[in-house]
Design an enzyme around this catalytic site. Structure first.
Site, PDB file in Angstrom:
ATOM      1  N   GLY A 198       3.953   3.693   4.387  1.00 55.88           N
ATOM      2  CA  GLY A 198       4.281   3.981   5.783  1.00 55.88           C
ATOM      3  C   GLY A 198       3.338   5.006   6.396  1.00 55.88           C
ATOM      4  O   GLY A 198       2.235   5.215   5.901  1.00 55.88           O
ATOM      5  N   GLU A 214      -4.789   2.938  11.469  1.00 56.19           N
ATOM      6  CA  GLU A 214      -5.670   1.788  11.670  1.00 56.19           C
ATOM      7  C   GLU A 214      -6.154   1.179  10.350  1.00 56.19           C
ATOM      8  O   GLU A 214      -6.495   0.001  10.305  1.00 56.19           O
ATOM      9  CB  GLU A 214      -6.875   2.163  12.540  1.00 56.19           C
ATOM     10  CG  GLU A 214      -6.610   2.057  14.031  1.00 56.19           C
ATOM     11  CD  GLU A 214      -6.276   0.636  14.498  1.00 56.19           C
ATOM     12  OE1 GLU A 214      -6.961  -0.305  14.086  1.00 56.19           O
ATOM     13  OE2 GLU A 214      -5.329   0.485  15.280  1.00 56.19           O
ATOM     14  N   HIS A 260      -4.344   0.787   7.595  1.00 57.85           N
ATOM     15  CA  HIS A 260      -3.296  -0.169   7.214  1.00 57.85           C
ATOM     16  C   HIS A 260      -3.355  -1.407   8.112  1.00 57.85           C
ATOM     17  O   HIS A 260      -3.231  -2.539   7.641  1.00 57.85           O
ATOM     18  CB  HIS A 260      -1.909   0.460   7.382  1.00 57.85           C
ATOM     19  CG  HIS A 260      -1.630   1.643   6.509  1.00 57.85           C
ATOM     20  ND1 HIS A 260      -1.492   2.915   7.001  1.00 57.85           N
ATOM     21  CD2 HIS A 260      -1.443   1.742   5.169  1.00 57.85           C
ATOM     22  CE1 HIS A 260      -1.224   3.743   6.016  1.00 57.85           C
ATOM     23  NE2 HIS A 260      -1.198   3.075   4.886  1.00 57.85           N
ATOM     24  N   GLN A 316       4.906   8.290  -8.034  1.00 60.57           N
ATOM     25  CA  GLN A 316       3.458   8.475  -8.069  1.00 60.57           C
ATOM     26  C   GLN A 316       3.018   9.823  -7.507  1.00 60.57           C
ATOM     27  O   GLN A 316       1.823  10.087  -7.415  1.00 60.57           O
ATOM     28  CB  GLN A 316       2.746   7.319  -7.362  1.00 60.57           C
ATOM     29  CG  GLN A 316       2.902   7.267  -5.870  1.00 60.57           C
ATOM     30  CD  GLN A 316       2.357   5.972  -5.290  1.00 60.57           C
ATOM     31  OE1 GLN A 316       2.885   4.898  -5.538  1.00 60.57           O
ATOM     32  NE2 GLN A 316       1.289   6.052  -4.524  1.00 60.57           N
ATOM     33  N   GLY A 370      -6.552  -1.233  -0.283  1.00 60.11           N
ATOM     34  CA  GLY A 370      -7.712  -0.612   0.334  1.00 60.11           C
ATOM     35  C   GLY A 370      -8.669  -0.036  -0.698  1.00 60.11           C
ATOM     36  O   GLY A 370      -8.252   0.576  -1.697  1.00 60.11           O
ATOM     37  N   LYS A 424     -10.418   2.437  -0.275  1.00 58.70           N
ATOM     38  CA  LYS A 424     -10.388   3.900  -0.232  1.00 58.70           C
ATOM     39  C   LYS A 424      -9.789   4.411  -1.547  1.00 58.70           C
ATOM     40  O   LYS A 424     -10.186   5.457  -2.053  1.00 58.70           O
ATOM     41  CB  LYS A 424      -9.556   4.373   0.950  1.00 58.70           C
ATOM     42  CG  LYS A 424      -9.393   5.863   0.956  1.00 58.70           C
ATOM     43  CD  LYS A 424      -8.794   6.347   2.247  1.00 58.70           C
ATOM     44  CE  LYS A 424      -8.385   7.773   2.095  1.00 58.70           C
ATOM     45  NZ  LYS A 424      -7.190   7.907   1.241  1.00 58.70           N
ATOM     46  N   ASP A 425      -8.827   3.667  -2.075  1.00 53.69           N
ATOM     47  CA  ASP A 425      -8.234   4.009  -3.374  1.00 53.69           C
ATOM     48  C   ASP A 425      -8.861   3.097  -4.424  1.00 53.69           C
ATOM     49  O   ASP A 425      -8.202   2.216  -4.992  1.00 53.69           O
ATOM     50  CB  ASP A 425      -6.724   3.837  -3.304  1.00 53.69           C
ATOM     51  CG  ASP A 425      -6.099   4.727  -2.241  1.00 53.69           C
ATOM     52  OD1 ASP A 425      -6.028   5.934  -2.476  1.00 53.69           O
ATOM     53  OD2 ASP A 425      -5.733   4.229  -1.169  1.00 53.69           O
ATOM     54  N   SER A 466      -6.277   8.338   6.646  1.00 50.14           N
ATOM     55  CA  SER A 466      -5.271   8.533   5.613  1.00 50.14           C
ATOM     56  C   SER A 466      -4.006   9.057   6.284  1.00 50.14           C
ATOM     57  O   SER A 466      -4.092   9.821   7.257  1.00 50.14           O
ATOM     58  CB  SER A 466      -5.771   9.556   4.585  1.00 50.14           C
ATOM     59  OG  SER A 466      -4.695  10.049   3.822  1.00 50.14           O
ATOM     60  N   SER A 467      -2.855   8.658   5.756  1.00 54.89           N
ATOM     61  CA  SER A 467      -1.598   9.178   6.315  1.00 54.89           C
ATOM     62  C   SER A 467      -1.560  10.692   6.193  1.00 54.89           C
ATOM     63  O   SER A 467      -0.964  11.380   7.019  1.00 54.89           O
ATOM     64  CB  SER A 467      -0.410   8.577   5.565  1.00 54.89           C
ATOM     65  OG  SER A 467      -0.492   7.162   5.606  1.00 54.89           O
TER      66      SER A 467
HETATM   67  P1  AMP Z   1      -0.747   4.026   1.365  1.00 57.01           P
HETATM   68  O1  AMP Z   1       0.255   3.818   2.463  1.00 57.01           O
HETATM   69  O2  AMP Z   1      -1.535   5.281   1.487  1.00 57.01           O
HETATM   70  O3  AMP Z   1      -0.141   3.807  -0.004  1.00 57.01           O
HETATM   71  O4  AMP Z   1      -1.806   2.872   1.549  1.00 57.01           O
HETATM   72  C1  AMP Z   1      -1.436   1.511   1.569  1.00 57.01           C
HETATM   73  C2  AMP Z   1      -2.674   0.687   1.403  1.00 57.01           C
HETATM   74  O5  AMP Z   1      -3.572   0.964   2.471  1.00 57.01           O
HETATM   75  C3  AMP Z   1      -3.436   1.028   0.099  1.00 57.01           C
HETATM   76  O6  AMP Z   1      -3.912  -0.170  -0.468  1.00 57.01           O
HETATM   77  C4  AMP Z   1      -4.548   1.913   0.581  1.00 57.01           C
HETATM   78  O7  AMP Z   1      -5.688   1.843  -0.249  1.00 57.01           O
HETATM   79  C5  AMP Z   1      -4.836   1.308   1.935  1.00 57.01           C
HETATM   80  N1  AMP Z   1      -5.530   2.262   2.799  1.00 57.01           N
HETATM   81  C6  AMP Z   1      -5.186   3.543   3.030  1.00 57.01           C
HETATM   82  N2  AMP Z   1      -6.080   4.135   3.847  1.00 57.01           N
HETATM   83  C7  AMP Z   1      -7.019   3.198   4.133  1.00 57.01           C
HETATM   84  C8  AMP Z   1      -8.214   3.192   4.912  1.00 57.01           C
HETATM   85  N3  AMP Z   1      -8.635   4.267   5.568  1.00 57.01           N
HETATM   86  N4  AMP Z   1      -8.927   2.044   4.967  1.00 57.01           N
HETATM   87  C9  AMP Z   1      -8.508   0.933   4.291  1.00 57.01           C
HETATM   88  N5  AMP Z   1      -7.393   0.889   3.551  1.00 57.01           N
HETATM   89  C10 AMP Z   1      -6.653   1.994   3.459  1.00 57.01           C
END
Ligand code: AMP
Length: 281
Positions: free
Chosen positions: A32, A36, A38, A62, A149, A151-152, A187-188
């Site tokens: 959540g 952009e 996501h 995690q 993503g 990014k990870d 990033s969130s």
């Molecule tokens: P998260 O909500 O942070 O767990 O991210 C959910 C998914 O979105 C994960 O697969 C992340 O790698 C991806 N994600 C997060 N930030 C970005 C970003 N800036 N660009 C592309 N994908 C992202």
């Protein structure tokens, strides 16, 4: 119309009905606080599948620090609204007790040490938590394709390993990192940075760009020394900066044709990560 679903049985009924009609299901797991980055993944998944499911679940398993978990931004209404606007079919809010049942936990497989380096070394148990939740979510959603993503990057590598080792019937799709205009990876957690810190955080993209520009032209040790010094001289507190092999994630001492630069640092209280592909010239 976007449906909000909280019940695994209702979700299964929905997905099975779609699959019986020959539809493909694209799945994006998130925590959540959508941005952009996501939404770019959501758009790609929408293009490549008949049905799109996004899950929103802040996975305590995690997180290494209770405080980080508590402070993680949450905004259900805003997230659902954004996903409605993107035309997502289902927003799934899983329940903890339905996720982590004994039969949903992955067993008898090894990540072969991929989980112990970089983020894994800095955040013990982090990838165990990631693997557990994604495995359970795959069983709940039964997606055709699942999107993550880059990014990870380490997360993508580890989840690919899980899918391969356990022979899971899902295609993993890796999506490039979305950045703000100034280069900061979205990033969130950026929501927790002050304006001043957001500017300070730019040292990460500057350092990664420096590495990309000079990779293969300067001896590796010198290159890494300069890059680390760059961050040490900024207000950020460096956790690690490494140049790694794309498959094994092992830190490289010598230049090879392709590699990944990855960095983690604290900007104030907020831990940020970023990475960039390096190609030797
Ligand atoms: P998260 O909500 O942070 O767990 O991210 C959910 C998914 O979105 C994960 O697969 C992340 O790698 C991806 N994600 C997060 N930030 C970005 C970003 N800036 N660009 C592309 N994908 C992202």
């Amino acid at each position: 119309m976007t449906q909000e679903i909280n019940e695994v049985l209702r979700l299964s009924e929905y997905v099975q009905a779609a699959k019986l009609k020959g539809k493909t299901v694209g799945f994006i797991p998130t925590m959540g606080a959508l941005h952009e980055g996501h939404l770019a993944i959501v758009r790609q998944a929408r293009q490549e599948n008949n049905v799109t499911v996004v899950s929103i679940y802040v996975n305590e398993r995690q997180f290494n620090h209770a405080e980080d978990f508590v402070k993680y931004p949450r905004n259900r209404e805003r997230d659902v609204h954004l996903l409605q606007e993107e035309g997502v079919d289902v927003v799934y809010f899983p329940q903890t007790e339905q996720l982590f049942t004994p039969e949903n936990l992955p067993v008898n497989f090894s990540l072969k040490g991929l989980e112990d380096v970089l983020e894994g070394a800095a955040r013990p148990g982090h990838f165990k938590g990631v693997v557990e939740v994604v495995h359970a979510l795959f069983l709940h959603v039964q997606p055709t394709k699942a999107y993550f993503g880059l990014k990870d990057f380490q997360q993508v590598t580890i989840l690919r390993k899980m899918v391969k080792e356990l022979n899971l019937p899902v295609d993993l799709v890796a999506v490039p990192t979305v950045r703000a205009e100034n280069g900061l990876a979205l990033s969130s957690r950026n929501q927790r940075l002050s304006e001043c810190e957001q500017n300070e955080a730019l040292v990460l993209i500057q350092t990664l760009s420096f590495l990309k520009q000079h990779y293969g032209k300067i001896p590796m040790k010198e290159l890494l020394d300069q890059a680390r010094t760059n961050i040490h001289q900024s207000p950020l507190k460096l956790d690690y900066l490494e140049i790694i092999d794309l498959e094994t994630l092992i830190s490289l001492a010598e230049v090879q044709p392709q590699a990944l630069a990855c960095v983690a640092a604290f900007c104030g209280e907020v831990r940020l990560i970023d990475n960039m592909l390096l190609i030797a010239q």
